[in-house]
Write an enzyme that holds these catalytic residues in place. Structure first.
Site, mmCIF file in Angstrom:
data_model
loop_
_atom_site.group_PDB
_atom_site.id
_atom_site.type_symbol
_atom_site.label_atom_id
_atom_site.label_comp_id
_atom_site.label_asym_id
_atom_site.label_seq_id
_atom_site.Cartn_x
_atom_site.Cartn_y
_atom_site.Cartn_z
ATOM 1 N N MET A 1 0.836 -1.207 0.000
ATOM 2 C CA MET A 1 0.000 0.000 0.000
ATOM 3 C C MET A 1 0.871 1.258 0.000
ATOM 4 S SD MET A 1 -3.282 -0.733 -0.054
ATOM 5 C CE MET A 1 -4.225 0.579 0.725
ATOM 6 N N GLU B 1 -17.520 -5.783 2.952
ATOM 7 C CA GLU B 1 -16.666 -6.524 1.998
ATOM 8 C C GLU B 1 -16.725 -8.033 2.295
ATOM 9 O OE1 GLU B 1 -12.689 -4.639 1.433
ATOM 10 O OE2 GLU B 1 -11.926 -6.528 2.212
ATOM 11 N N TYR B 2 -16.641 -8.387 3.581
ATOM 12 C CA TYR B 2 -16.707 -9.803 3.956
ATOM 13 C C TYR B 2 -18.017 -10.433 3.455
ATOM 14 C CZ TYR B 2 -12.874 -10.168 7.457
ATOM 15 O OH TYR B 2 -11.679 -10.224 8.102
ATOM 16 N N LYS C 1 -14.048 2.604 7.998
ATOM 17 C CA LYS C 1 -13.320 1.614 7.189
ATOM 18 C C LYS C 1 -13.598 0.198 7.686
ATOM 19 C CE LYS C 1 -10.470 -0.041 4.115
ATOM 20 N NZ LYS C 1 -9.590 -1.030 4.605
ATOM 21 N N SER D 1 -8.974 2.498 1.326
ATOM 22 C CA SER D 1 -9.398 1.331 0.541
ATOM 23 C C SER D 1 -8.945 1.512 -0.904
ATOM 24 C CB SER D 1 -10.926 1.177 0.581
ATOM 25 O OG SER D 1 -11.322 0.040 -0.150
#
Ligand SMILES: O=C(CO)[C@H](O)[C@H](O)COP(=O)(O)O
Length: 291
Positions: free
Chosen positions: A11, A171-172, A164, A112
């Site tokens: 990142m 997202e999961y 976040k 993200s």
């Protein structure tokens, strides 16, 4: 503006490049000398002109804590620390209070975008005072995607990482839903090309999304995912989402189930299903499978 960036991994390394492309001066520090611009945290701080902004992009937990501890000693009143890692939001208030003892400001930023962020931009969820956030805004503008969205000042310190965390909980559950649908399609005799079903969903459907596009990419690499083992790790944000749900008495059945599905993926065999099998056998004489 000038920025110190600590942590130049998958990142941080790309973020340094994106911020530089926007015309800012970034000095990066990483323990790996091959990617680092300076030899130490002290040298990084020394090279920055005050008031300094230092962005921390290291793993959540111990690594972030020790970096904050070191920065507290090295920085001066009026400087600002940004935690852009996936820290637990409950750590943010602690870090803000510790740094405030020396007049150092703190901003938390949920980031993200993954490995695609260099080109696509990074979505940013930010927490902190208006004054501190304003000082970092040119860097946020450099990182965010083009267009009207992808950046929010969500609230006070902790709000960025809390947002976040919820994003990652979603997202999961989204990933779990695609995974379950994919497995069912693969199991059905009537569907002959599951990958093409997924591909067709990319346009016009209610369930099109970037995660769906990535699923199609993965199926293009390995049509039936034969090269992978059904094992999924987790980095903590799913667990924290479920803990926050319990604290707030908010029902999260989908996100919780998707977290537990990952735990199940790590078992070679299911101890609890052994008990279910044993009990069915006890009360009903139902057949069991022996090892
Ligand atoms: O922040 C991310 C994407 O938005 C990370 O990729 C995410 O933290 C991965 O989490 P996990 O290991 O729990 O699946």
């Amino acid at each position: 503006m000038q920025l110190g960036l600590i942590g130049l991994g998958k990142m941080g390394g790309n973020m340094r490049e994106r911020i530089r492309r926007a015309g800012h001066d970034v000095i990066g520090y990483d323990r790996n000398p091959e990617v680092s611009d300076v030899a130490s945290l002290a040298e990084l701080v020394d090279k920055l002109e005050g008031p300094r902004v230092v962005w921390v992009m290291v793993p959540a937990g111990g690594a972030t804590q020790s970096t904050v501890d070191e920065l507290k000693e090295l920085l001066s009143a009026g400087d600002i620390v940004v935690d852009g890692g996936n820290s637990r939001w409950t750590d943010d208030e602690k870090h803000a209070a510790e740094l405030a003892e020396r007049g150092i400001g703190f901003v938390d930023a949920g980031v993200s975008g993954g490995v695609w962020g260099l080109e696509n931009g990074y979505a940013l969820m930010v927490g902190g005072s208006d004054e501190h956030v304003a000082k970092v805004k040119p860097v946020f503008d450099a990182l965010k995607p083009e267009g009207d969205f992808g950046y929010v000042h969500a609230g006070k310190v902790g709000a960025g990482h809390f947002s976040k965390m919820v994003h990652n909980g979603i997202e999961y559950a989204m990933m779990q839903a695609y995974a379950e649908g994919w497995e069912l399609l693969e199991a059905a005799d009537s569907v002959t090309d599951v990958r093409e079903v997924f591909r067709s969903w990319q346009e016009g459907t209610v369930i099109r999304s970037w995660l769906l596009d990535l699923a199609v990419n993965a199926l293009d690499d390995d049509e039936h995912l034969d090269q992978l083992r059904g094992f999924a790790a987790d980095s903590g944000e799913g667990r924290w989402t479920v803990e926050a749900a319990i604290d707030n008495a908010v029902p999260l059945p989908a996100i919780t189930a998707s977290l537990f599905a990952r735990f199940a993926s790590r078992q070679e065999d299911s101890p609890q299903m052994k008990m279910i099998a044993a009990l069915r056998n006890q009360f009903g004489g139902h057949a069991v499978e022996k090892k």
